[in-house]
Design an enzyme around this catalytic site. Structure first.
Site, PDB file in Angstrom:
ATOM      1  N   GLU A 284      -2.274  -8.976   5.928  1.00 13.21           N
ATOM      2  CA  GLU A 284      -3.547  -9.714   5.973  1.00 13.21           C
ATOM      3  C   GLU A 284      -3.726 -10.546   4.704  1.00 13.21           C
ATOM      4  O   GLU A 284      -4.103 -11.712   4.751  1.00 13.21           O
ATOM      5  CB  GLU A 284      -4.730  -8.741   6.093  1.00 13.21           C
ATOM      6  CG  GLU A 284      -4.690  -7.847   7.308  1.00 13.21           C
ATOM      7  CD  GLU A 284      -4.023  -6.506   7.028  1.00 13.21           C
ATOM      8  OE1 GLU A 284      -2.905  -6.478   6.451  1.00 13.21           O
ATOM      9  OE2 GLU A 284      -4.626  -5.481   7.392  1.00 13.21           O
TER      10      GLU A 284
ATOM     11  N   CYS B 107      -0.030  -6.560   1.564  1.00 16.10           N
ATOM     12  CA  CYS B 107      -0.236  -6.382   3.005  1.00 16.10           C
ATOM     13  C   CYS B 107      -0.155  -7.717   3.756  1.00 16.10           C
ATOM     14  O   CYS B 107      -0.333  -8.785   3.181  1.00 16.10           O
ATOM     15  CB  CYS B 107      -1.599  -5.779   3.272  1.00 16.10           C
ATOM     16  SG  CYS B 107      -1.872  -4.161   2.556  1.00 16.10           S
TER      17      CYS B 107
ATOM     18  N   ASN C 199       3.728  -7.921   5.688  1.00 12.42           N
ATOM     19  CA  ASN C 199       3.733  -7.109   4.472  1.00 12.42           C
ATOM     20  C   ASN C 199       5.049  -7.308   3.730  1.00 12.42           C
ATOM     21  O   ASN C 199       6.108  -7.513   4.340  1.00 12.42           O
ATOM     22  CB  ASN C 199       3.421  -5.633   4.751  1.00 12.42           C
ATOM     23  CG  ASN C 199       4.253  -5.003   5.846  1.00 12.42           C
ATOM     24  OD1 ASN C 199       4.747  -5.684   6.737  1.00 12.42           O
ATOM     25  ND2 ASN C 199       4.405  -3.702   5.783  1.00 12.42           N
TER      26      ASN C 199
ATOM     27  N   GLU D 196       7.068  -5.445   0.676  1.00 13.56           N
ATOM     28  CA  GLU D 196       7.100  -4.247  -0.173  1.00 13.56           C
ATOM     29  C   GLU D 196       7.873  -4.481  -1.473  1.00 13.56           C
ATOM     30  O   GLU D 196       8.569  -5.484  -1.632  1.00 13.56           O
ATOM     31  CB  GLU D 196       7.727  -3.081   0.603  1.00 13.56           C
ATOM     32  CG  GLU D 196       6.838  -2.624   1.746  1.00 13.56           C
ATOM     33  CD  GLU D 196       7.355  -1.388   2.452  1.00 13.56           C
ATOM     34  OE1 GLU D 196       6.553  -0.770   3.169  1.00 13.56           O
ATOM     35  OE2 GLU D 196       8.544  -1.037   2.307  1.00 13.56           O
TER      36      GLU D 196
ATOM     37  N   CYS E 199      -7.557  -4.888   1.692  1.00 15.29           N
ATOM     38  CA  CYS E 199      -7.618  -6.078   2.545  1.00 15.29           C
ATOM     39  C   CYS E 199      -9.043  -6.328   3.043  1.00 15.29           C
ATOM     40  O   CYS E 199      -9.468  -7.474   3.168  1.00 15.29           O
ATOM     41  CB  CYS E 199      -6.659  -5.944   3.727  1.00 15.29           C
ATOM     42  SG  CYS E 199      -4.935  -6.136   3.226  1.00 15.29           S
TER      43      CYS E 199
HETATM   44 ZN   LIG Z   1      -4.087  -4.083   3.333  1.00 12.57          ZN
END
Ligand SMILES: [Zn+2]
Length: 143
Positions: A55, A53, A42, A44, A91
């Site tokens: 994924e 994210c 991830n 930010e 996701c």
């Molecule tokens: Zn996600």
């Protein structure tokens, strides 16, 4: 590469997460058709909304690297949660777009707990390509 090995790769990817705000690090590892693993973490942002994210980082990275959509073999996701982490709704939607519904999804935590599900089980009734294809207004525009 089995689920446990893919989870280990996700754990390594997690260490690279950029999380100055939540300090909640997540890692993902996406196995492609050639056996290559695409790592994701991830990332930010101070504006929160642009945050990505783990994924999706792995999936978008693999597509950018030239992998074909729906050619992936499995994905593992790991976070520091009391029970195995699960992908967020955004996701899940991206997984439906880019992965086969039967593709395994391994979800784990740092305690070594992990569970297996599939892309299709994570988002039943998903809006996908077939939803667009069935749109009558879209068909009229294409005529
Ligand atoms: Zn996600």
């Amino acid at each position: 590469m089995d689920g446990q090995q893919l989870m280990e790769q996700a754990k390594l990817a997690r260490e690279k997460a950029y999380t100055p705000y939540s300090h909640f690090k997540v890692g993902a590892a996406l196995l492609d058709a050639t056996g290559h693993v695409h790592a994701g973490c991830n990332v930010e942002n101070a504006a929160y909304g642009p945050t990505n994210c783990a994924e999706r980082t792995a999936l978008f990275r693999a597509i950018a690297d030239g992998c074909e959509a729906r050619s992936f073999k499995a994905i593992a996701v790991i976070g520091d949660t009391s029970t195995p982490i699960t992908p967020c709704g955004v996701c899940r939607q991206v997984l439906v777009e880019l992965c086969d519904p039967s593709m395994p999804v391994y979800m784990g935590n740092l305690n070594g707990d992990f569970v297996q599900t599939t892309v299709g089980e994570l988002l039943p009734g998903a809006f996908d390509q077939t939803s667009l294809d069935s749109s009558t207004s879209r068909q009229e525009q294409m005529e």
